[in-house]
Design an enzyme around this catalytic site. Structure first.
Site, PDB file in Angstrom:
ATOM      1  N   ASN A   6      45.091  36.248  53.667  1.00  0.00           N
ATOM      2  CA  ASN A   6      45.127  37.415  53.239  1.00  0.00           C
ATOM      3  C   ASN A   6      44.063  38.130  54.057  1.00  0.00           C
ATOM      4  OD1 ASN A   6      45.060  39.849  51.950  1.00  0.00           O
ATOM      5  ND2 ASN A   6      44.466  38.763  49.954  1.00  0.00           N
ATOM      6  N   TRP A   7      44.484  39.053  55.233  1.00  0.00           N
ATOM      7  CA  TRP A   7      43.456  39.920  55.951  1.00  0.00           C
ATOM      8  C   TRP A   7      42.810  41.018  55.161  1.00  0.00           C
ATOM      9  CZ3 TRP A   7      46.303  39.813  61.432  1.00  0.00           C
ATOM     10  CH2 TRP A   7      46.298  38.482  61.681  1.00  0.00           C
ATOM     11  N   LYS A   8      43.471  41.321  54.094  1.00  0.00           N
ATOM     12  CA  LYS A   8      42.806  42.466  53.288  1.00  0.00           C
ATOM     13  C   LYS A   8      42.716  43.765  54.040  1.00  0.00           C
ATOM     14  CE  LYS A   8      40.959  39.439  50.058  1.00  0.00           C
ATOM     15  NZ  LYS A   8      39.873  39.217  48.925  1.00  0.00           N
ATOM     16  N   HIS A  92      47.494  40.695  43.118  1.00  0.00           N
ATOM     17  CA  HIS A  92      46.223  40.458  43.451  1.00  0.00           C
ATOM     18  C   HIS A  92      45.151  40.826  42.527  1.00  0.00           C
ATOM     19  CE1 HIS A  92      42.391  39.759  45.715  1.00  0.00           C
ATOM     20  NE2 HIS A  92      43.022  38.871  46.527  1.00  0.00           N
ATOM     21  N   GLU A  94      42.286  42.414  43.255  1.00  0.00           N
ATOM     22  CA  GLU A  94      41.947  43.592  43.575  1.00  0.00           C
ATOM     23  C   GLU A  94      42.889  44.656  43.306  1.00  0.00           C
ATOM     24  OE1 GLU A  94      41.223  42.103  47.563  1.00  0.00           O
ATOM     25  OE2 GLU A  94      39.365  40.930  46.620  1.00  0.00           O
ATOM     26  N   GLU A 164      43.633  32.388  41.222  1.00  0.00           N
ATOM     27  CA  GLU A 164      42.524  33.018  42.183  1.00  0.00           C
ATOM     28  C   GLU A 164      41.525  33.264  40.849  1.00  0.00           C
ATOM     29  OE1 GLU A 164      43.250  34.206  46.409  1.00  0.00           O
ATOM     30  OE2 GLU A 164      43.630  35.864  44.918  1.00  0.00           O
ATOM     31  N   GLY A 170      35.689  35.963  47.353  1.00  0.00           N
ATOM     32  CA  GLY A 170      34.631  36.636  48.205  1.00  0.00           C
ATOM     33  C   GLY A 170      33.281  36.629  47.814  1.00  0.00           C
ATOM     34  N   SER A 210      37.205  31.937  47.794  1.00  0.00           N
ATOM     35  CA  SER A 210      36.187  31.132  48.625  1.00  0.00           C
ATOM     36  C   SER A 210      36.463  29.694  48.987  1.00  0.00           C
ATOM     37  CB  SER A 210      34.840  31.069  48.009  1.00  0.00           C
ATOM     38  OG  SER A 210      34.532  32.519  47.672  1.00  0.00           O
ATOM     39  N   GLY A 231      41.067  34.369  52.024  1.00  0.00           N
ATOM     40  CA  GLY A 231      40.451  35.648  52.225  1.00  0.00           C
ATOM     41  C   GLY A 231      39.661  35.738  53.634  1.00  0.00           C
ATOM     42  N   GLY A 232      38.257  35.569  53.270  1.00  0.00           N
ATOM     43  CA  GLY A 232      37.139  35.655  54.381  1.00  0.00           C
ATOM     44  C   GLY A 232      37.510  34.638  55.327  1.00  0.00           C
TER      45      GLY A 232
HETATM   46  P1  PGA Z   1      38.215  34.876  49.378  1.00  0.00           P
HETATM   47  O1  PGA Z   1      39.580  35.802  49.036  1.00  0.00           O
HETATM   48  O2  PGA Z   1      38.746  33.573  50.260  1.00  0.00           O
HETATM   49  O3  PGA Z   1      37.693  35.823  50.351  1.00  0.00           O
HETATM   50  O4  PGA Z   1      37.390  34.335  48.460  1.00  0.00           O
HETATM   51  C1  PGA Z   1      40.677  34.852  48.730  1.00  0.00           C
HETATM   52  C2  PGA Z   1      41.510  35.979  48.311  1.00  0.00           C
HETATM   53  O5  PGA Z   1      41.290  37.098  47.630  1.00  0.00           O
HETATM   54  O6  PGA Z   1      42.925  36.159  48.295  1.00  0.00           O
END
Ligand code: PGA
Length: 251
Positions: A6-8, A92, A94, A164, A170, A210, A231-232
């Site tokens: 997930n490159w956000k 998600h 977010e 998640e 994050g 994470s 994500g990251g």
């Molecule tokens: P993260 O994000 O790996 O940076 O914690 C995961 C996600 O939000 O899908």
């Protein structure tokens, strides 16, 4: 198993192209693991071209329910399908937190995605406050049952769930393999209840929050952890590839 990046809101055109190329070369051929990347919308076309001829699949990070119409600023499932997407991340945390997506809204989006043969990666997960109050399973159950209400799937490959925990996204703080497995087993039971054991037992349930090359192998070794939503670490091709390779070894 599925490992999805997930490159956000993190790439522009040159960096997205470069990252897609680096992912293809670092990941190499996989035997038992599906791999997908979900770039920002403005990079969907370019990344689709980069992925051509590789086994890495394309996904989007969001969409609106419905097909076409006067919804300024939005895109729909048929549009994402036409742009080459196989997956779409829905619900998600977010989106829930910053854009006020409710379980009902997520449910409508999932119905639209499935109707257009896009595979939704349905995200659920509790905040730290909810976990500390001992209500994590209740909340995730409510999220999942509402999200999947009246969502007909006919085989396990039409749906992906991602657990998640919000407190792990994050933050560098990861759920322990036991915490993950416990919630994944609860999710599995709901899937079996909704779709029968044949299908429900095979739907991939990803862990997200994470996940990195250091903790992936242990998390992915647990029975009901069927991949990762990253994500990251998905922004660095070698780290993302290391997670994919950990998944290959865990299968
Ligand atoms: P993260 O994000 O790996 O940076 O914690 C995961 C996600 O939000 O899908």
């Amino acid at each position: 198993m599925l490992i999805a990046g997930n490159w956000k809101m993190n790439t522009d055109l040159p960096t997205a192209r470069q990252l897609a190329r680096a992912v293809i070369s670092s990941v190499g051929k996989t035997r038992n693991v599906l791999v997908a990347v979900c770039p920002p919308l403005t990079n969907i076309d370019a990344v689709f071209s980069e992925l051509h001829g590789s086994s890495v699949q394309l996904g989007a990070q969001n969409m609106l329910a419905g097909e076409f119409g006067a919804y300024t600023g939005e895109v729909s499932a048929p549009m994402l399908r036409a742009a080459g997407c196989r997956y779409v991340i829905l619900g998600h945390s977010e989106r829930r937190q910053y854009f006020h997506e409710t379980n009902q809204i997520v449910n409508q989006k999932i119905q639209s995605a499935v109707a257009s043969k896009l595979i939704p990666i349905v995200c659920v997960g509790e905040s730290l406050e909810v976990r500390e109050a001992g209500k994590a399973q209740d909340l995730v159950t409510e999220q999942l049952r509402t999200a999947l209400d009246d969502v007909p799937i006919h085989s396990d490959v039409e749906l992906v769930i991602a657990y998640e925990p919000v407190w792990a996204i994050g933050t560098g703080r990861t759920a322990t393999p036991d915490q993950a497995q416990e919630m994944h087993a609860a999710i599995r039971a709901i899937l079996v209840d909704l779709y029968g054991s044949e299908t429900g037992r095979k739907v991939d349930i990803l862990y997200g929050g994470s996940m990195n090359p250091g903790n992936a192998a242990e998390l992915l070794s647990r029975e009901d952890v069927g991949g990762g939503l990253i994500g990251g670490a998905s922004l660095k091709a070698e780290e993302f590839a290391a997670i994919v390779h950990a998944a290959e070894n865990a299968v």
